[in-house]
Write an enzyme that holds these catalytic residues in place. Structure first.
Site, PDB file in Angstrom:
ATOM      1  N   HIS A 178      21.443  41.639 -28.303  1.00 35.87           N
ATOM      2  CA  HIS A 178      20.873  42.538 -29.388  1.00 35.87           C
ATOM      3  C   HIS A 178      21.262  43.864 -29.281  1.00 35.87           C
ATOM      4  O   HIS A 178      21.933  44.319 -28.261  1.00 35.87           O
ATOM      5  CB  HIS A 178      19.434  42.404 -29.502  1.00 35.87           C
ATOM      6  CG  HIS A 178      18.503  43.058 -28.508  1.00 35.87           C
ATOM      7  ND1 HIS A 178      18.316  42.439 -27.207  1.00 35.87           N
ATOM      8  CD2 HIS A 178      17.871  44.082 -28.391  1.00 35.87           C
ATOM      9  CE1 HIS A 178      17.755  43.392 -26.525  1.00 35.87           C
ATOM     10  NE2 HIS A 178      17.150  44.331 -27.330  1.00 35.87           N
ATOM     11  N   HIS A 196      20.030  46.918 -28.945  1.00 34.35           N
ATOM     12  CA  HIS A 196      19.487  48.102 -28.432  1.00 34.35           C
ATOM     13  C   HIS A 196      20.230  48.753 -27.222  1.00 34.35           C
ATOM     14  O   HIS A 196      21.039  48.170 -26.504  1.00 34.35           O
ATOM     15  CB  HIS A 196      18.099  47.856 -27.729  1.00 34.35           C
ATOM     16  CG  HIS A 196      17.064  47.619 -28.962  1.00 34.35           C
ATOM     17  ND1 HIS A 196      15.904  46.855 -28.611  1.00 34.35           N
ATOM     18  CD2 HIS A 196      17.018  48.097 -30.008  1.00 34.35           C
ATOM     19  CE1 HIS A 196      15.327  46.850 -29.787  1.00 34.35           C
ATOM     20  NE2 HIS A 196      15.808  47.732 -30.694  1.00 34.35           N
ATOM     21  N   ASP A 202      19.857  50.255 -24.518  1.00 34.24           N
ATOM     22  CA  ASP A 202      19.913  49.837 -22.947  1.00 34.24           C
ATOM     23  C   ASP A 202      20.540  48.186 -22.561  1.00 34.24           C
ATOM     24  O   ASP A 202      20.458  47.703 -21.354  1.00 34.24           O
ATOM     25  CB  ASP A 202      18.259  49.576 -22.369  1.00 34.24           C
ATOM     26  CG  ASP A 202      17.503  48.589 -23.189  1.00 34.24           C
ATOM     27  OD1 ASP A 202      17.278  48.751 -24.502  1.00 34.24           O
ATOM     28  OD2 ASP A 202      16.809  47.882 -22.713  1.00 34.24           O
ATOM     29  N   HIS A 203      21.045  47.700 -23.777  1.00 33.58           N
ATOM     30  CA  HIS A 203      21.868  46.259 -23.528  1.00 33.58           C
ATOM     31  C   HIS A 203      23.221  46.468 -23.830  1.00 33.58           C
ATOM     32  O   HIS A 203      23.748  45.475 -23.721  1.00 33.58           O
ATOM     33  CB  HIS A 203      21.086  45.352 -24.545  1.00 33.58           C
ATOM     34  CG  HIS A 203      19.674  45.201 -24.239  1.00 33.58           C
ATOM     35  ND1 HIS A 203      19.224  44.206 -23.569  1.00 33.58           N
ATOM     36  CD2 HIS A 203      18.616  45.734 -24.331  1.00 33.58           C
ATOM     37  CE1 HIS A 203      17.909  43.912 -23.401  1.00 33.58           C
ATOM     38  NE2 HIS A 203      17.296  45.111 -23.692  1.00 33.58           N
ATOM     39  N   HIS A 231      12.355  40.832 -32.053  1.00 39.69           N
ATOM     40  CA  HIS A 231      12.212  41.870 -31.375  1.00 39.69           C
ATOM     41  C   HIS A 231      13.363  42.701 -32.206  1.00 39.69           C
ATOM     42  O   HIS A 231      13.184  44.088 -32.472  1.00 39.69           O
ATOM     43  CB  HIS A 231      13.051  41.646 -30.160  1.00 39.69           C
ATOM     44  CG  HIS A 231      13.128  42.850 -29.233  1.00 39.69           C
ATOM     45  ND1 HIS A 231      12.114  43.718 -28.801  1.00 39.69           N
ATOM     46  CD2 HIS A 231      14.440  43.620 -28.686  1.00 39.69           C
ATOM     47  CE1 HIS A 231      12.532  44.870 -28.092  1.00 39.69           C
ATOM     48  NE2 HIS A 231      14.176  44.497 -28.152  1.00 39.69           N
ATOM     49  N   ASP A 287      15.481  40.643 -24.937  1.00 40.67           N
ATOM     50  CA  ASP A 287      14.079  41.252 -24.931  1.00 40.67           C
ATOM     51  C   ASP A 287      13.329  40.255 -25.840  1.00 40.67           C
ATOM     52  O   ASP A 287      12.247  40.781 -26.419  1.00 40.67           O
ATOM     53  CB  ASP A 287      14.111  42.534 -25.546  1.00 40.67           C
ATOM     54  CG  ASP A 287      14.556  43.548 -24.572  1.00 40.67           C
ATOM     55  OD1 ASP A 287      14.997  43.067 -23.322  1.00 40.67           O
ATOM     56  OD2 ASP A 287      14.877  44.865 -24.995  1.00 40.67           O
ATOM     57  N   HIS A 289      14.174  42.595 -18.562  1.00 39.98           N
ATOM     58  CA  HIS A 289      13.493  43.629 -18.013  1.00 39.98           C
ATOM     59  C   HIS A 289      12.454  42.974 -16.833  1.00 39.98           C
ATOM     60  O   HIS A 289      12.186  41.842 -16.967  1.00 39.98           O
ATOM     61  CB  HIS A 289      12.538  44.412 -18.918  1.00 39.98           C
ATOM     62  CG  HIS A 289      13.311  45.139 -19.944  1.00 39.98           C
ATOM     63  ND1 HIS A 289      13.745  46.451 -19.622  1.00 39.98           N
ATOM     64  CD2 HIS A 289      13.776  44.945 -21.124  1.00 39.98           C
ATOM     65  CE1 HIS A 289      14.195  46.745 -20.527  1.00 39.98           C
ATOM     66  NE2 HIS A 289      14.427  46.249 -21.608  1.00 39.98           N
TER      67      HIS A 289
HETATM   68 FE    FE Z   1      15.643  46.216 -23.651  1.00 38.88          FE
HETATM   69 ZN    ZN Z   2      15.458  45.574 -26.811  1.00 36.96          ZN
END
Ligand code: FE
Ligand code: ZN
Length: 267
Positions: free
Chosen positions: A60, A62, A64-65, A118, A140, A178
């Site tokens: 996805h 975001h 942090d990915h 998400h 996530d 995570h």
């Molecule tokens: Fe994340």
């Molecule tokens: Zn995420």
């Protein structure tokens, strides 16, 4: 000690930021990274294990990915696979449910599942090449003991997405993105205190964290037995929600799920 011998594909855990896990699927020679939020730890791991990157998989949009993708592409000109329905500029190979991904130079094949909730376009990758080990990379969506926040989707969508994952075989290893496990289990234990499997798990996972060991991967079987976001129809959980004034008696399972997710946000 490093080795350059080719072997059956395995998954290397690469911690990043405060609590992210990035995943390197490799056979000792070639590697594919899942959700590289940061390039530096991936480049270090590739170097340390003398691996050549052959593809990038994204779940996805975001940061942090996907944050490490541009830098990885400067070092390796590889295809970037990712969700068609999340807008990610770097994705050259857009995927939706039903698509199959053969990892370049690795004997690993994934089926793609749409798991919105998400984010609108979130996808998951399920290994489907018949190997003894079953793997799920779910970003996530499903966490150890929890699930992702509903940033873009509805409770209905997330319930449907989690149901798809819960339908996978119990021994499927769940590689989520995570290390939220202990915080998730504190919430789970508060709302389902008579779940013995959950109480045993709290001790097991706490011991892992004390030893600095990741609690991920988890498995579908463990999550079905202990994760409240797969157990929102259980009587004890429904009663906890009703007693807390967060759910009307007789409300639907989706309403229970939504109330649970809401409660966890402020727990
Ligand atoms: Fe994340
Ligand atoms: Zn995420």
């Amino acid at each position: 000690m490093t080795s350059t011998a080719k072997h059956a594909a395995t998954v290397l855990t690469v911690p990043a930021f405060a609590d992210n896990y990035l995943w390197l699927i490799h056979d000792g020679v070639h590697a594919v990274v899942v959700d590289p939020g940061d390039a530096a730890p991936i480049l270090a791991a590739l170097n340390q294990h003398r691996l050549t990157l052959t593809a990038i998989l994204l779940t996805h949009h975001h940061a942090d990915h996907i944050g490490g993708v541009p830098e990885l592409l400067q070092h390796y000109a590889v295809p970037v696979f990712g969700p068609r329905n999340d807008a990610i500029a770097a994705v050259a190979r857009p995927l939706v449910e039903g698509d199959v991904v053969s990892l370049p130079r690795l004997d690993v094949e994934f089926a793609v599942l749409d798991v919105p909730g998400h984010t609108r376009g979130h996808i998951a990758y399920v290994r489907r090449d018949g190997a003894a080990e079953r793997w799920l990379f779910c970003g996530d969506t499903l966490f150890a003991g929890g699930c992702g926040r509903l940033f873009e989707g509805t409770p209905e969508q997330m319930v449907a997405s989690l149901s798809k994952l819960a339908a996978l075989p119990d021994d499927t290893q769940v590689f989520c993105a995570h290390e939220y496990t202990l915080s998730n289990l504190r919430f789970a234990a508060a709302i389902e205190p008579n779940n013995l499997a959950l109480m045993a798990r709290v001790r097991i996972e706490a011991a892992k964290r004390e030893d600095g060991v990741p609690t991920v991967p988890t498995s579908i079987g463990v999550e079905k037995a202990t994760n409240p976001f797969l157990r929102y129809s259980e009587q004890e959980i429904v009663e906890s929600l009703v007693e807390a004034g967060r759910l009307a008696p007789g409300a639907s399972p989706v309403a229970a799920f939504a109330a649970l997710r809401q409660w966890k946000n402020s727990f």
